[in-house]
Design a protein around this motif. Structure first.
Motif, PDB file in Angstrom:
ATOM      1  N   GLY A 247       2.051  -1.871   0.771  1.00  0.00           N
ATOM      2  CA  GLY A 247       2.523  -0.498   0.605  1.00  0.00           C
ATOM      3  C   GLY A 247       2.112   0.139  -0.703  1.00  0.00           C
ATOM      4  O   GLY A 247       2.723   1.099  -1.155  1.00  0.00           O
TER       5      GLY A 247
ATOM      6  N   PRO B  75      -0.311  -3.780   6.794  1.00  0.00           N
ATOM      7  CA  PRO B  75      -0.118  -3.295   5.420  1.00  0.00           C
ATOM      8  C   PRO B  75      -0.321  -4.399   4.370  1.00  0.00           C
ATOM      9  O   PRO B  75       0.601  -4.789   3.675  1.00  0.00           O
ATOM     10  CB  PRO B  75       1.336  -2.798   5.434  1.00  0.00           C
TER      11      PRO B  75
ATOM     12  N   ARG C 164      -3.488   0.987  -1.228  1.00  0.00           N
ATOM     13  CA  ARG C 164      -4.833   0.549  -1.589  1.00  0.00           C
ATOM     14  C   ARG C 164      -5.678   0.070  -0.414  1.00  0.00           C
ATOM     15  O   ARG C 164      -6.874   0.236  -0.406  1.00  0.00           O
ATOM     16  CB  ARG C 164      -4.744  -0.624  -2.561  1.00  0.00           C
TER      17      ARG C 164
ATOM     18  N   GLY D  63      -5.441   0.503   3.048  1.00  0.00           N
ATOM     19  CA  GLY D  63      -5.735   1.304   4.235  1.00  0.00           C
ATOM     20  C   GLY D  63      -5.220   0.695   5.528  1.00  0.00           C
ATOM     21  O   GLY D  63      -5.363   1.272   6.602  1.00  0.00           O
ATOM     22  N   GLY D  64      -4.619  -0.478   5.427  1.00  0.00           N
ATOM     23  CA  GLY D  64      -4.180  -1.194   6.623  1.00  0.00           C
ATOM     24  C   GLY D  64      -3.005  -0.520   7.329  1.00  0.00           C
ATOM     25  O   GLY D  64      -2.663  -0.877   8.464  1.00  0.00           O
ATOM     26  N   CYS D  65      -2.395   0.462   6.672  1.00  0.00           N
ATOM     27  CA  CYS D  65      -1.268   1.146   7.316  1.00  0.00           C
ATOM     28  C   CYS D  65      -1.709   2.505   7.853  1.00  0.00           C
ATOM     29  O   CYS D  65      -0.876   3.391   8.075  1.00  0.00           O
ATOM     30  CB  CYS D  65      -0.127   1.319   6.324  1.00  0.00           C
TER      31      CYS D  65
ATOM     32  N   LEU E  19      -2.024   7.536   5.421  1.00  0.00           N
ATOM     33  CA  LEU E  19      -1.542   6.193   5.110  1.00  0.00           C
ATOM     34  C   LEU E  19      -0.023   6.195   5.238  1.00  0.00           C
ATOM     35  O   LEU E  19       0.660   6.962   4.529  1.00  0.00           O
ATOM     36  CB  LEU E  19      -1.943   5.790   3.685  1.00  0.00           C
TER      37      LEU E  19
HETATM   38  S1  FES Z   1      -0.001  -0.557   3.059  1.00  0.00           S
HETATM   39 FE1  FES Z   1      -1.901  -0.685   2.126  1.00  0.00          FE
HETATM   40  S2  FES Z   1      -2.494   1.334   2.085  1.00  0.00           S
HETATM   41 FE2  FES Z   1      -0.581   1.441   2.916  1.00  0.00          FE
END
Ligand code: FES
Length: 511
Positions: free
Chosen positions: A42, A38, A45, A47-49, A80
């Protein structure tokens, strides 16, 4: 589902469970954020989650989330985690783009250049990693398709016209919104110029840059991002944020069609550049005791010991970079970078040969060590009468500058040793990052008291570790996750607020 109930979040068929209150986000509920990356903290933006919802009761997706998921080429079951609210029992799997985050492997003791991971989907696309320093901006251009490093280059930081050090630049920026804009635009123009130079050298176009990572000290990081720098400029020097941030380049004034990932910071004077250096040296997994030292106008030092990391920063001043020294210059052609005694006479080496134009930080350190050995300089730092201008025009004021710089660094190292209960002998390695660290002679550095008495074979020059670390995060979610882990793991020591700081500093001034 009522607010007082407990629901179960299960990570995949065999994954761990968490009992949580309904209404929180899936990211908040996710045990240890395992497998996720993430990096935007959070904000929906990066997409890492991204996760796959296997089944369960969750909130619907809004337009922003749908757009990010579409950009990532996601499937209908993808969501996400930072956007999904848990409404009932849920089963989900981590599925960030590019693979799951994992705990870093143990690395070798010497970092190597780490180009981006190759990707067929990224054919023709470029990645740019930038080490955003106070004095210079260093860039690494990589081909994302082949994973090869194409070019590296560095330019002076155009913000220099607003002051040589961070505090004067921040002071200028804070005098009016127009001044802030000027300082901010200067660094954005610098990064654009660097991108252009690299692309020209590689015969490619700036428009092909699709990924960027930036490792910068907190002031540079805040200014490029357009963040408030008020609290950075005065004690206790708090950054507005230490979280990793991902933004489209155009939003921060860079005419580049890329997403820019800013590495997380640690504290007011310890930024993403040091996190990147820790990443490049594998500091989080080093066994035994090690120091990671990056000396510039400001020095950041980390003591790594059996998985724990303690960091401090010290105002080492510009002497090690050859500034504010009567004949000082940077370590470029014409600079004396080595001085030694031979048959009782001073010998020196000039970078590129020819007549010396000046002396760089490493040469200055050598020269002072040699003059200490001959007794031309006494232990208090005083030049013997008649010795003023010893061939290379070293003045008493130059020696004082060097004493202030080396005392600042030494006090930092001693404080780290003291606070962690580490004996000097337990330091098995000293990783020297940055240009000064690469050029210095460890034996001379110990002789003048910059470092505690350690054998020269324990010192390892690691080059621009910040740049290497930034480069490694260009396309790797694992490396970004590791950077966040490192930044969170570090215990930051505020030196000036420690009892006895002034006494320790005065005590470290002599040779
Ligand atoms: S933590 Fe980056 S999109 Fe959810």
């Amino acid at each position: 589902v009522g607010g007082g109930l407990i629901v179960k979040v299960t990570l995949g068929p065999a994954g761990p469970d968490a009992d949580v209150s309904p209404g929180i986000t899936l990211l908040e509920a996710w045990p240890g954020r395992a497998g996720l990356d993430p990096v935007c903290g959070g904000k929906g933006r990066c997409g890492g989650c991204r996760v796959r919802i296997l089944d369960g009761d969750v909130s619907g997706a809004d337009e922003d989330e749908i757009e990010v998921l579409a950009r990532l080429g996601s499937r209908p079951e993808h969501r996400l985690a930072c956007r999904v609210r848990v409404l009932g029992d849920v089963r989900a799997l981590a599925d960030p783009p590019g693979g799951a985050a994992r705990t870093p492997d143990h690395r070798g003791s010497v970092p190597v250049s780490t180009p981006a991971a190759p990707s067929v989907a990224a054919a023709g696309r470029l990645g740019l990693a930038v080490d955003l320093g106070t004095t210079k901006l260093a860039g690494y251009l990589a081909d994302l398709g082949t994973g090869t490093l194409l070019e590296t280059d560095a330019i002076p930081n155009p913000q220099r016209r607003f002051g040589a050090d961070v505090i004067s630049r921040l002071g200028y920026a804070l005098t009016s919104p127009r001044h802030y804009r000027q300082v901010r635009e200067a660094v954005a123009l610098g990064v654009t110029e660097l991108a252009d130079r690299l692309c020209r050298k590689a015969g490619r176009s700036r428009g092909a840059i699709r990924e960027m990572t930036v490792a910068g000290n907190p002031a540079m990081h805040h200014l490029l991002l357009g963040l408030d720098v008020t609290t950075l400029a005065r004690a206790p020097f708090q950054p507005a944020t230490v979280e990793p941030i991902t933004v489209p380049a155009r939003e921060i004034g860079l005419p580049i069609p890329a997403l820019v990932y800013f590495l997380p910071c640690i504290a007011g004077f310890v930024g993403g550049d040091h996190v990147a250096a820790l990443l490049a040296t594998g500091a989080g997994t080093l066994r035994g005791g090690a120091l990671i030292v990056d000396i510039g106008t400001n020095a950041e030092i980390t003591l790594a010991r059996d998985g724990t990391l303690t960091t401090c920063s010290c105002a080492s001043g510009p002497a090690f970079e050859g500034a504010q020294i009567s004949r000082g210059m940077r370590a470029v052609a014409g600079a004396v970078d080595k001085v030694w005694l031979e048959g009782g006479r001073l010998r020196f080496r000039v970078i590129g040969g020819g007549a010396p134009a000046g002396i760089c930080g490493a040469g200055l350190l050598d020269l002072v060590a040699a003059l200490l050995a001959t007794g031309t300089i006494d232990r208090s730092g005083r030049l013997r009468a008649g010795a003023e201008g010893v061939g290379l025009l070293l003045t008493q004021a130059d020696i004082r500058e060097l004493q202030l710089a080396k005392a600042a660094v030494r006090v930092g190292i001693e404080a780290l040793l003291r606070e962690t209960g580490t004996a000097v002998e337990a330091i098995e390695r000293v990783y020297l990052a940055g240009s000064f660290g690469t050029n210095l002679d460890p034996e001379k550095a110990v002789a003048i008291g910059l470092f505690p008495p350690l054998s020269p074979d324990r010192f390892v020059a690691v080059g621009n570790a910040a740049g290497q670390g930034a480069l490694s995060t260009l396309t790797s979610p694992e490396k970004r996750a590791e950077a966040v882990c490192l930044a969170r793991k570090v215990r930051h020591l505020d030196l000036t607020s420690r009892p006895g700081y002034q006494e320790h500093f005065l005590g470290a001034l002599g040779f």
